[in-house]
Design an enzyme around this catalytic site. Structure first.
Site, short mmCIF file in Angstrom:
data_model
loop_
_atom_site.label_atom_id
_atom_site.label_comp_id
_atom_site.label_asym_id
_atom_site.label_seq_id
_atom_site.Cartn_x
_atom_site.Cartn_y
_atom_site.Cartn_z
N ASP A 68 31.73 100.58 -53.17
CA ASP A 68 32.08 101.28 -52.14
C ASP A 68 33.46 100.52 -51.62
O ASP A 68 33.23 99.29 -51.37
CB ASP A 68 31.03 101.27 -50.91
CG ASP A 68 31.67 102.13 -49.87
OD1 ASP A 68 32.29 102.93 -50.01
OD2 ASP A 68 31.20 101.39 -48.70
N THR A 101 37.26 105.70 -49.41
CA THR A 101 37.42 104.52 -49.02
C THR A 101 38.45 103.79 -49.85
O THR A 101 39.45 103.06 -49.63
CB THR A 101 36.39 103.72 -48.55
OG1 THR A 101 35.29 103.66 -49.67
CG2 THR A 101 35.65 104.24 -47.33
N THR A 102 38.13 104.18 -51.18
CA THR A 102 39.08 103.61 -52.09
C THR A 102 40.32 104.15 -52.36
O THR A 102 41.34 103.37 -52.43
CB THR A 102 38.17 103.47 -53.44
OG1 THR A 102 36.91 102.89 -53.50
CG2 THR A 102 38.95 102.52 -54.52
N ASP A 394 27.32 107.57 -48.13
CA ASP A 394 28.57 108.24 -48.21
C ASP A 394 28.42 109.60 -48.23
O ASP A 394 29.26 110.61 -47.87
CB ASP A 394 29.27 107.57 -49.64
CG ASP A 394 30.13 106.58 -49.22
OD1 ASP A 394 29.92 105.82 -48.17
OD2 ASP A 394 30.81 105.81 -50.02
#
Length: 534
Positions: A68, A101-102, A394
């Site tokens: 994550d 998020t990445t 997530d």
């Protein structure tokens, strides 16, 4: 003589040891820092992305294994100011929509990488920013035109949700059992009936078994044992949730000084304490309850009294436990018991003890708030469980956002190709240097499908150019299919993403890149000196 003074004076503005970097150097250091961060998380992107092990240097040297982006970046101690901006956007993305998020960091890093080339070509940062702004607007509109919204048709909508859950989970540790977990996540979110409050979905982690043994349970599970000699099963429970001290039936030694002239006096004091306790218990029983949950300790004397009255007393239910329990059963947390009519009791149909692995837990089923449920995760070790929890979290976030904003896009690099195509078209019509910045923006967007392909060990240049050619056709649904290693149809594959996530990625990344571009000077403060303590 006079000439040399001003230069001296300029240097003396800052305290000793403070440093400043101006113009080119400042920009270089912020670009390099941001790109380094982007490259760090780049390898975790996509279904074939790899995980990172983070080892803390604190006591116990805890190890976290994670995929994550936000978790990785949160754990880094970073010195570079620009890199900190990227860490922040990934945190915000995590709080706001939970996933992507990445992607947000990779996109911002790529935008800066492109911007660096433009700055080197003597284009003013403000021009670049104006171009980026136009490009981002254009990209967003391109997505809005292409979204699918199946809110009316519940069957189709559920399918969309399943697809989104599968897509989100496929880049995480749960990818092997993604069918199973996608179903868990969708069921949990469907029970929420449109609220994005994930408080009522409780995740309990129990080591043992394997990930596929995880299950979703309606109702609420409290990770506590039932006291001795108390009813193990209660139907039509009325629950009083309390936060009060139930351990005052013995004389507390600390801080209390009692002078007595004989032992019998001590016994009298203890007797008085016991009476007080008994009164309190009777007040509690007067609420007409058959289950009492307390956040603090319950000593054996009051426990005995509760057991005699046939009331199930649960002690030491930690704070999350009672907050959640009160929320779920529709009760309120009480700490005084003088007027029973003003206290709202919680209710549920059945309280029983269940076994998971070798632990006993208490299960409240048929609770007042129908949306509550508990997901019990099983797994080989703590690391696996923690990572599974993050992945599931997530998925839950994305799904709960999608239930509210039901617009859905295809995944697998398809949205990026659409946006890039539209931006290129706009750039050709735009006069002036701005158009260069717009083209740069579209190149940066292509970095996401490129990275997905690279991580899968595919020939990204070849694939992306094929994909671009495909996208010249109207209504094209092509994206990168990592499993077969070629360009595939995203509709057939069922690879979907939530519009909200993509939009957040696009806008946050643009704003972060903009902010870093505006920098032309970095001033580092001198560290405070520690005085010698002699």
């Amino acid at each position: 003589d006079y000439i040399s003074v001003p230069t001296m004076a300029i240097d003396r503005i800052f305290k000793d040891e403070a440093s400043e970097e101006k113009g080119e150097r400042a920009r270089m250091s912020s670009f390099v820092g941001a790109m380094a961060i982007a490259d760090l998380v780049k390898t975790t992107l996509g279904p074939k992305g790899m995980d990172k092990i983070l080892q803390s240097t604190g006591r116990g040297r805890e190890v976290t294994v994670t995929n994550d982006g936000a978790t990785i970046l949160k754990s880094l101690h970073i010195d570079n100011p620009a890199a900190k901006v990227l860490v922040d956007i990934s945190k915000v993305q995590d709080d706001e929509v939970g996933d992507g998020t990445t992607s947000v960091v990779v996109l911002a890093g790529e935008l800066l990488r492109e911007a660096e080339k433009l700055v080197a070509a003597k284009i003013h940062p403000m021009t670049i920013i104006a171009g980026f702004r136009m490009a981002a607007d254009c990209a967003r509109n391109a997505l809005v035109e292409k979204v699918v919204d199946n809110k009316e048709n519940s069957e189709k909508f559920r399918l969309d949700l399943m697809n989104i859950a599968r897509t989100t989970l496929s880049s995480k540790i749960l990818s092997q059992d993604k069918e199973h977990f996608a179903k868990l996540a969708v069921d949990a979110v469907m029970r929420l009936k449109g609220s994005t409050n994930l408080e009522s979905v409780q995740i309990i982690k129990k080591p043992g078994g394997s990930l596929i043994d995880s299950f979703l349970d309606e109702g609420f599970i409290l990770d506590k044992k039932i006291g001795i000699g108390q009813p193990k099963r209660i139907e039509n429970a009325k629950i009083l949730v309390a936060n009060t001290a139930m351990d005052t039936d013995k004389v507390k030694i600390y801080g209390a000084r009692v002078r007595v002239d004989s032992m019998s006096k001590v016994a009298e004091i203890e007797g008085a304490e016991k009476e007080k306790m008994k009164e309190k218990v009777n007040k509690i029983i007067a609420h007409g309850i058959n289950c009492f949950v307390n956040r603090q300790l319950i000593y054996n004397f009051p426990e005995e009294l509760f057991a005699d009255a046939g009331i199930l007393a649960i002690e030491h239910a930690d704070f999350d436990g009672i907050e959640r329990l009160a929320l779920v059963t529709g009760g309120e947390i009480a700490s005084t018991f003088d007027n029973p009519e003003s206290v709202k009791l919680g209710q549920c149909e059945l309280i029983e003890e269940i076994m998971i692995g070798e632990d006993k837990l208490i299960k409240f089923s048929g609770v007042a708030m129908g949306q509550a449920c508990t997901i019990v995760l099983r797994g080989a070790s703590h690391h696996v469980l923690d990572e599974a929890e993050r992945s599931l979290h997530d998925a839950l976030c994305v799904l709960s956002q999608t239930v509210n904003d039901s617009r859905v896009l295809l995944g697998g690099g398809w949205p990026e190709m659409i946006m890039a195509k539209e931006i290129d078209a706009l750039a050709r019509k735009t006069p002036g240097k701005k158009s260069l910045a717009m083209e740069a923006f579209s190149r940066a967007l292509l970095a996401i499908p490129t990275t997905i392909a690279d991580n899968a060990g595919l020939d990204s240049a070849e694939l992306i150019s094929q994909l671009r050619a495909e996208h010249q056709n109207e209504g094209c649904t092509a994206g990168i299919d990592v499993i077969s290693g070629s360009v595939g149809d995203m509709v057939e594959r069922g690879i979907c993403e939530a519009f909200k996530v993509k939009q957040a990625v696009l806008l946050s990344a643009t704003e972060a890149a903009e902010m870093i571009l505006r920098v032309d000077e970095i001033i580092t403060c001198a560290p405070r000196r520690r005085e010698d303590r002699m």
